[in-house]
Every structure is written in structure tokens, then in C-alpha cells.
Design an enzyme around this catalytic site. Sequence first.
Site, PDB file in Angstrom:
ATOM      1  N   ARG A   1      15.345 -23.484  24.974  1.00  0.00           N
ATOM      2  CA  ARG A   1      14.295 -23.273  23.976  1.00  0.00           C
ATOM      3  C   ARG A   1      14.584 -21.977  23.215  1.00  0.00           C
ATOM      4  O   ARG A   1      14.582 -20.893  23.784  1.00  0.00           O
ATOM      5  CB  ARG A   1      12.901 -23.208  24.601  1.00  0.00           C
TER       6      ARG A   1
ATOM      7  N   ASP B   1       2.261 -16.619  30.355  1.00  0.00           N
ATOM      8  CA  ASP B   1       3.278 -16.259  29.374  1.00  0.00           C
ATOM      9  C   ASP B   1       2.581 -15.879  28.080  1.00  0.00           C
ATOM     10  O   ASP B   1       1.366 -15.674  28.036  1.00  0.00           O
ATOM     11  CB  ASP B   1       4.305 -17.378  29.191  1.00  0.00           C
TER      12      ASP B   1
END
Length: 539
Positions: free
Chosen positions: A168, A449
Site C-alpha cells: 500500500r 493507526d
Amino acid sequence: MSNIDAIIQGVSILGPLNDRTSKILSKEATAFLALLHRSFNARRKELLQRRDIRQAELDKGVLPDFLPETKRIRESPAWRGAPPAPGLVDRRTEITGPTDRKMVVNALNSNVWTYMADFEDSSAPTWDNMVNGQVNLYDAIRKQVDFKQGEKEYKLRTDRKLPTLIARSRGWHMVEKHFTVDGEAISASLFDFGLYFFHNADELVRTGTGPYFYLPKMESHLEARLWNDVFNLAQDYIAMPRGTIRGTVLIETIVAAFEMEEIIYELRDHSSGLNCGRWDYIFSVIKKFRQNPNFVLPDRSAVTMTVPFMDAYVQLLIQTCHKRGVHAMGGMAAQIPIKDDKEANDKAMAGVYADKLREVRAGHDGTWVAHPALASIANEVFNKHMPTPNQLFVYREEVHVTANDLLNMNMPGTVTEEGIRKNLNIGLGYMEGWLKGIGCVPINFLMEDAATAEVSRSQLWQWCKHGTVTAEGKKVDRAYAQKLLKEQADELSSKAPKGNKYHLAAQYFAGQVTGEDYADFLTTLLYNEITSVGPAAKL
């Protein structure tokens, strides 16, 4: 002067290099990055300007809708996405995490089908994290990633096939300021993609998979079109057949939810589906409609996957993906095992089981976990209820989602002081870790996160902006928010080792929770705190 030398004229690498990272940032790889930048950066910046124009419209009360100009794409039965690529047919359990060497080994040793190696929300984008992450993936792909830390050895398992690797990249809005081309910082998306693809694409194909990516933070099909053009140029550059690359798009913005079919269409030869990025999606709803009092949400804990706007998003994503023959991936289970409290752990794991059961019954083709211990739960649920490699044959033709459904904010719940303090703890805790170069932070047995930190600060901003009254009868205003912020920062700092960064985090947070200034992303707000540009390295 060689052609490579001519291309890298105007390139500066402003971060330190060693023997290992110099191989990743070779002249050849540097030239490829420069080519990507010069080919696509102008269009990237134009698309970011379109985001600003769109936001100004939303601020005036204009609500999103399905695009009339692309109606023919949505209604046409004549096109489909690419068939599943090698290693991506069965994706029932995907583990996600940053690209540090220990995480890479542990993730690839987990009992999962794929590993999303993350340069984005679970990584703090220090120069060392980004370039060493590329080194670690390069080594993992060649099965030379084993290492020893103290007395403990980390080795890739050899008793079964390893999970398929998916990288990613960072989003279109970010730059990598340690790498400049003609005096301009390169797009972080192109930097992450370019290095990974250039060094590993052929090797991945040779070993039976391919260069696969997760694509984050997109807000329109035009941004997907840009990715598709990047993919085509990259494949042409190394003489790789077009369609070898695959990209799974995270639908994590409310505006992208209205363009899901168009996004698959733009990437169709390279599409490997869509993913429900639940926390970023909630963040996007608050962010995009932050000026609109009709979109004020209750405590984060009340915004579950079953509230109307989240349920509509999930149903439409699954229907859209399967209509076009691509995977519909479920969301994250962020829980961490609670080792010293069996009752609490059993309750948390039961919640994970119920969430994965909801996903597989809805028609998802796979799901995410943040911790290897949760893989067994996800596997149990999907193995029982999805005996096939995927559910692409579950068309969900009974689903009919309208624009109003996607924008339906009706849900039970209130704003409480406990909810405000939880948001402050999560936001401060995450930002403090990020300022130390750590991109995923365990808080209250959840792996937080950037997405959850964004939800936390955006909710506080929204409650202040609209003068929300808590369940206890207290109006949320600047003074109240700043008072609670100071209390939480002082408490967290007092319990942490000396030299912690909670008060620095609070300084940044203070400007983001009063209903006044609002940074587009926390990561761009804090970026300069974790980066230091040095003299240009010799190429």
C-alpha cells in the site's frame, strides 16, 4: 552522458543512504522515479485542486450524488473488471501492518492468505521507515529477510506457501520531501509505488504472483484513471504485459462511494476490487460535511457498521464489486489479545467473531486483521461460511442503495464526556507515537493507526463547531475542549517515560479540536516534525 544520467539530472536525494538503501535508490530506479514524476505530477496536483473545489461546494451545503455524466458506465452490462490474478483468487484473510523487518517476517509467517505491507496509515513516513521498508520487502520477496534481534531469530516459515504480498503506497495528497525532481518533492504515491514496482515486479511474476497494490484515499474516478495511466507506463517501461499489475482501491471517502463503479471501470484491466476502509470512511464523512450541522455524529463507539450510512456503503460496495467480477474486501479487526484478563479477552474476541460473521454473510470475499492471533477467528468464520475461494457469484441483486441511503445519519447515540476523553486519549496517543516515528500504536487493546486518530480529532472539531451538548448537559466549546485536552495530555505525560512527546502532540491537537483551523490530514500537519532534509546524496 548515458540516457540514465540525462534523466537523473535535476534529481536530488536529501536523505541519508547506506549500502542497502543505495541499492534501492540506484541510478536506474532513480531515473524511473523521475520519469513518473515528470509524467504525472502536474495532473496529480490538478486533481488535488479539484478536491478543494469539491470541498468548497460541500461547505455551501451541496450534497454528493451519483454522477449524471457517467450514468452510461453504471448502466452498461458490457464491461467487467479483470479476472482474479494469481495469488488473489482467495483472499479470505488479509493481515495488514507496517514494513519494519520484524512485522514483515511475522506477517508472512501468519496463517493468512495475503499480507498488505503498508507504507501508509500504519507507518510514520520517516525517511528511514520508507526506504528501509523497501529494503525489507525486496529481501522478503527473495526469501532473504531472516534476521536476529538479540537472542531471538526471525525466519520465514518453509512448511507452507507464504501469503501473497500486496503493497500500500501513500495517498495522492502526500509528498516525499527527501526526493526532489527539478526542485519539487515527488509524490509519495509515486515514490512508494515506483521503487516497489521497479525492483520487484519481474521477480514477483517469476515466483507466481505479481506486483499488487492497495490504493488509498482516492476521492474520484479521475484519481483512479491517473493510477491506471501510471500502471500502464510502468509496465511498458519494463516490457511487462499490461494488466499484470493489480490494484485494490480502498473506498474510504464518502465522495468515492458515489463513484465505485466508475473507479473499477477506470482500473478495469488492473482492478482487483474494492475494500471497506471503515475508519477512514467515518473520518471522511465528518471531514467532508464538517460545516453541516445535519452530519454531527455521536460518540465514536456508537458509529458501528450497522448504522444506516455504514450499512448502505457496505451493501453497495459488495453489489458493485460482484456485478463487475472483482473482490469486495471487508474491514479491519483492530483488536489485540488481552493476555491478563480472560473474561475481557473472550468478550473482545466474540466481538471480532460477530463482525467477521456479519461480513461473510453480507457477501464479502475476505477481511482484514491487524494481529496474527485474530487470523484464526477470521479463518474459522470464513472457512465455515465461505467454502468457495470467494463469493463473486453472490450478486446481491436485491440491494438498492440511493444517495439518501449513503447520507442517512440517523442513528442512536449521544456525545459524552467519556467519549470526548477517549477521543483525546486516542488522538494524543497516536500522535505521540507518530512523532517518535511509530505509525501503529496499541491503545486500550486496539491497534490504532492514522484513521482512528483522524476520527478522534475530527469529531472533537465537529462538536466544538456546532456547540454540541453532551449527555451530561455540558456544551462543547473551545474552553471545554482545551480544558479536557490539557487534563488528558498531563495525565498521559505523567505516566509515560521522560522525554515523551505528549505535550508536543497536544500543541498540534489544540489547533484541531476547537472548530476553527482544520488540517486536511494529521499526517501532513505533522510531517515536518519527523523529517529532516540533509545535503543531497551523490548519485
